[in-house]
Design an enzyme around this catalytic site. Sequence first.
Site, short mmCIF file in Angstrom:
data_model
loop_
_atom_site.label_atom_id
_atom_site.label_comp_id
_atom_site.label_asym_id
_atom_site.label_seq_id
_atom_site.Cartn_x
_atom_site.Cartn_y
_atom_site.Cartn_z
N ASP A 1 35.65 28.78 31.56
CA ASP A 1 35.14 27.40 31.65
C ASP A 1 34.02 27.33 32.67
OD1 ASP A 1 34.95 24.72 31.01
OD2 ASP A 1 36.51 24.09 32.41
N LYS B 1 30.59 26.42 34.11
CA LYS B 1 29.60 25.36 33.94
C LYS B 1 29.23 24.86 35.33
CE LYS B 1 33.34 21.99 33.18
NZ LYS B 1 33.88 20.95 32.27
N ASN C 1 31.75 23.34 37.70
CA ASN C 1 32.77 24.20 38.30
C ASN C 1 32.17 25.20 39.29
OD1 ASN C 1 34.85 22.96 36.96
ND2 ASN C 1 34.85 24.40 35.25
N ASP D 1 37.89 26.18 39.85
CA ASP D 1 38.62 25.71 38.67
C ASP D 1 38.94 26.84 37.69
OD1 ASP D 1 39.85 24.28 36.71
OD2 ASP D 1 38.35 22.70 36.63
N THR E 1 34.08 24.10 27.75
CA THR E 1 33.23 22.94 27.50
C THR E 1 32.24 23.31 26.39
OG1 THR E 1 33.44 22.30 29.81
CG2 THR E 1 31.62 21.32 28.56
#
Length: 458
Positions: free
Chosen positions: A144, A146, A149, A162, A184
């Site tokens: 994840d 991005k 994070n 995260d 995402t």
Amino acid sequence: MVDSLDDYRFGAGNRHIIFEKYEMGRLLGQGTFAKVYYARDLVSSESVAVKVVKIENVRKQGLMEQITREIAVMRLVRHPNIVQIKEVMATKTKIFIVMEYVKGGELFAKVIKGRLKEDLARKYFKQLISAIDYCHSRDVCHRDLKPENLLLDENEDLKVSDFGLSALPEQLMNDGMLHTQCGTPAYVAPEVLRKKGYDGPKADIWSCGVILYVLLAGCLPFREDNVMHMYKKIFKAEYEFPPWFSPDARRLIMKLLVVDPAKRITISQITRTSWFLRGLQASDGAKDITGFTTPRVKTPIMNEESRDEDKISELENSIRRSKSSPAFYNAFEFISSMSSGFDLSGMFETNKKRGTLFTSKFGASAIMNKLESVAKKFSFNVSYSSKNEYKLKMQGVSEGRKGKLSVIAEVFEVAPEVAVVEFSKAAGDTLEYKKFEEDVRPGLHDIVWSWQGENSSG
């Protein structure tokens, strides 16, 4: 913020104190099942972030496995560009995950104001790749990645955060691939969206490519209001470069955003590209020409005792005591063993079988003197380890059902004000050992804070 007196103690001026160690402060953020608070370590005055997870909410939403995995992963990954976990505590109703406090906020907040200069984007990208390379060397996939994070500390250095959607090797299916569709959408690799199995590290590299594009462009490469239209562009790697992208940056992104994961650039290849190497300086956190502070050694994670010790060593090395002090007792094992409110043992399984434990607020020397005194009252001979002065063996003088009972007692340090004492049977009959444990408890009551499985006054 205060839900029950089980979790917080009210101090002077209605300060909110947890576990007599952290003073809770303002709310930093919240998600579906957790809230993150600013807090201060009462001993060191260090600022920390405390993630408070309500166990009931997690269980209702079937997210216990996710929390378990997040803690286990954060325990594994100890790197300058990854948010560090400090300790885990628990009551009957909540889990408290104490983490490094990163005060600079999300990288996303910086990007949303506009594109970054190429040198600054390169700095963040190098630090991201260094962190992800380390994760992959520990068989951890983030899944994840991005800008939301990616956090920035007071020195403007990047910290990956995260790990709630991260993956460990035990999640691989029989085909050796991951199959959970997560992340995402705008940052997810095409093979993840296709639901046909994917290689976690290669999917992370695609996400790093999207992040690099966003840093340099100030917008996403795949921009569509309609999600299905966006997916079609992702499946074809269909995007355009703004005119200000340098040729080297374009070449690197084109190698990162490759639909076929088998043809996608690897991390070792990334670190040899001209764009990545340009302007490499020690200020980037580099210790060699690639900018990496850790060797790229594949480290299996589960099952073997040596593997577990390897996992633990990252946490212990930075705070290992000198030979004149008791050994460091892994905080995660301590919590899983001592917490009667919530069993965390499944998160931190080891192949080493633990004995009976108690905690003490006394110093190690005072504890050793007390143990020796009690042993002699029961006519046990006492001998000390030649390698560890905080480890002693107590041996009975009479023959039992399986020879003379021999018990090992060792003192470990959890924190400057807390020690753990572990009893384990070295030889003899198990039933006789259990009886010995019960017999010695009253004699130790004045140094014991809490026995394993019992609530402490704290």
